[in-house]
Design a protein around this motif. Structure first.
Motif, short mmCIF file in Angstrom:
data_model
loop_
_atom_site.label_atom_id
_atom_site.label_comp_id
_atom_site.label_asym_id
_atom_site.label_seq_id
_atom_site.Cartn_x
_atom_site.Cartn_y
_atom_site.Cartn_z
N ASN A 1 2.13 8.79 7.44
CA ASN A 1 0.98 9.36 8.15
C ASN A 1 1.27 9.66 9.61
OD1 ASN A 1 -0.85 9.11 5.98
ND2 ASN A 1 -0.92 6.90 6.36
N LYS A 2 2.19 8.89 10.17
CA LYS A 2 2.38 8.98 11.62
C LYS A 2 3.85 8.93 12.00
CE LYS A 2 -1.84 6.37 12.77
NZ LYS A 2 -2.26 5.76 11.50
N VAL A 3 4.17 9.59 13.11
CA VAL A 3 5.46 9.39 13.77
C VAL A 3 5.17 8.75 15.12
CG1 VAL A 3 7.40 10.53 14.91
CG2 VAL A 3 6.70 11.28 12.63
N LEU A 4 5.79 7.62 15.38
CA LEU A 4 5.62 6.92 16.66
C LEU A 4 6.88 7.16 17.49
CD1 LEU A 4 4.30 3.50 15.28
CD2 LEU A 4 2.97 5.52 15.93
N LEU A 5 6.71 7.78 18.64
CA LEU A 5 7.87 8.09 19.48
C LEU A 5 8.04 6.99 20.53
CD1 LEU A 5 7.17 11.91 19.95
CD2 LEU A 5 8.81 10.83 18.38
N THR A 6 9.29 6.58 20.75
CA THR A 6 9.53 5.57 21.78
C THR A 6 9.56 6.19 23.17
OG1 THR A 6 11.94 5.78 21.57
CG2 THR A 6 10.85 4.07 20.23
N HIS A 7 9.94 7.47 23.25
CA HIS A 7 9.91 8.20 24.52
C HIS A 7 10.18 9.67 24.26
CE1 HIS A 7 14.17 7.25 24.07
NE2 HIS A 7 14.50 8.05 25.07
N GLY A 8 10.17 10.48 25.33
CA GLY A 8 10.16 11.93 25.14
C GLY A 8 11.49 12.64 25.20
N HIS A 9 12.61 11.92 25.27
CA HIS A 9 13.91 12.60 25.33
C HIS A 9 14.22 13.35 24.03
CE1 HIS A 9 15.66 10.01 28.81
NE2 HIS A 9 15.18 11.14 29.24
N PHE A 10 14.96 14.46 24.19
CA PHE A 10 15.17 15.37 23.05
C PHE A 10 15.79 14.68 21.84
CE2 PHE A 10 19.76 16.01 23.06
CZ PHE A 10 20.12 15.57 24.33
N TRP B 1 7.80 17.33 11.41
CA TRP B 1 6.85 16.35 10.86
C TRP B 1 5.42 16.86 11.02
CZ3 TRP B 1 8.25 12.75 7.68
CH2 TRP B 1 9.51 12.14 7.80
N ARG B 2 5.16 17.43 12.19
CA ARG B 2 3.80 17.92 12.48
C ARG B 2 3.42 19.03 11.51
NH1 ARG B 2 0.92 20.47 16.93
NH2 ARG B 2 -0.78 19.04 17.41
N ALA B 3 4.38 19.93 11.25
CA ALA B 3 4.11 21.03 10.32
C ALA B 3 3.83 20.51 8.91
CB ALA B 3 5.31 21.98 10.31
N ALA B 4 4.33 19.30 8.62
CA ALA B 4 4.09 18.70 7.31
C ALA B 4 2.82 17.85 7.30
CB ALA B 4 5.29 17.84 6.91
N GLY B 5 2.03 17.91 8.39
CA GLY B 5 0.74 17.22 8.43
C GLY B 5 0.80 15.79 8.94
N VAL B 6 1.94 15.38 9.49
CA VAL B 6 2.09 14.02 10.02
C VAL B 6 1.73 14.03 11.51
CG1 VAL B 6 3.75 12.16 10.43
CG2 VAL B 6 3.88 13.51 8.33
N LYS B 7 0.96 13.04 11.93
CA LYS B 7 0.52 13.00 13.33
C LYS B 7 1.59 12.38 14.23
CE LYS B 7 -4.06 13.86 12.50
NZ LYS B 7 -4.14 15.30 12.23
N THR C 1 0.82 -1.22 0.00
CA THR C 1 0.00 0.00 0.00
C THR C 1 0.86 1.27 0.00
OG1 THR C 1 -0.08 0.22 2.41
CG2 THR C 1 -1.72 -1.22 1.39
N LYS C 2 2.14 1.12 0.27
CA LYS C 2 3.07 2.26 0.34
C LYS C 2 2.73 3.23 1.47
CE LYS C 2 5.70 1.51 -3.40
NZ LYS C 2 7.16 1.56 -3.42
N GLU C 3 2.03 2.73 2.49
CA GLU C 3 1.80 3.56 3.67
C GLU C 3 2.95 3.33 4.65
OE1 GLU C 3 -2.54 3.47 5.06
OE2 GLU C 3 -2.43 2.02 3.41
N GLY C 4 3.36 4.39 5.34
CA GLY C 4 4.50 4.25 6.24
C GLY C 4 4.37 5.03 7.53
N VAL C 5 5.17 4.62 8.52
CA VAL C 5 5.31 5.39 9.76
C VAL C 5 6.81 5.58 10.02
CG1 VAL C 5 3.21 4.62 10.92
CG2 VAL C 5 5.33 3.37 11.27
N VAL C 6 7.11 6.60 10.78
CA VAL C 6 8.48 6.83 11.21
C VAL C 6 8.54 6.55 12.70
CG1 VAL C 6 10.24 8.61 11.53
CG2 VAL C 6 8.92 8.53 9.41
#
Ligand SMILES: [Zn+2]
Length: 209
Positions: free
Chosen positions: A51-60, A69-75, A24-29
């Motif tokens: 479509n999405k960025v999945l964070l493993t934790h909140g460190h800088f 990513w958010r500014a580019a419309g990615v959640k 489907t060529k859908e991806g996450v980072v």
């Protein structure tokens, strides 16, 4: 499913991953310390829609590019217990010698057991506190994205604010109890890949926490 690794030696050797469904060529980072430019260029060249960025934790070093990513419309997705850490810049007060430099926001809040669909690929959220209270790992077909919880031959630091050695021990136990671990490749937040079955036998987290 395909996984591409992006490593950034200049930012503490952090790894970011592009995971996508080849059909489907859908991806996450996974993680966004760096890499907005490189990963979005690669996605565009290969026709992958992120479509999405999945964070493993909140460190800088894992969230610094989240705003791009958010500014580019990615959640942006993060566990509830690391939201405040990310929003405050991803480091203890004064770490950068003043005000936090990297403020970010999230669009989605994750909890243990959540499932994220990326085309035909299912990604499961496993809450693994210890390095930070809201650290998570992401498990998908034969791959575990382990953030700063599990490394090749070691595990994440537990001496930062919010860290806990006993929670890390329990989190590693949880990972080492996953089924079919010999066929699960581990993609950590720093350094090289490893195998979950190998780590379950040899990782020092088994005896020094
Ligand atoms: Zn970290």
């Amino acid at each position: 499913m395909k996984i591409l690794t992006f490593n950034f030696p200049a930012l503490m050797g952090v790894n970011c991953y592009l995971v996508y469904d080849e059909e489907t060529k859908e991806g996450v980072v996974v993680d966004a310390g760096r890499g907005f430019k490189e990963i979005s260029a690669k996605a565009e060249e290969s026709g992958i829609k992120i479509n999405k960025v999945l964070l493993t934790h909140g460190h800088f070093d894992h969230v610094m590019d989240a705003g791009k990513w958010r500014a580019a419309g990615v959640k942006i997705y993060i566990h509830s217990l690391d939201l405040a850490l990310m929003e405050s810049g991803g480091a203890p007060d004064g770490f950068f010698g003043g005000a936090p430099r990297f403020k970010s926001c999230a669009d989605g809040i994750l909890a243990d057991g959540d499932e994220i669909n990326v085309g035909n690929v299912k990604i499961k959220v496993i809450h693994t506190p210890g390095h930070t209270p809201g650290s998570v790992c992401y498990l998908t077909d034969g791959a575990l994205f382990s953030g700063d919880t599990l490394f090749c031959g070691s595990f994440g630091r537990v001496d930062f604010p919010g860290g806990s050695a006993s929670e890390m021990r329990d989190s590693l136990k949880k990972l080492f109890a996953l089924p079919d671990k010999e066929s699960v490749a581990v993609y950590p937040g720093h350094e090289e890949q490893t195998n979950l079955g190998y780590e379950a036998l040899h990782n020092p987290g088994n005896y020094c926490l």
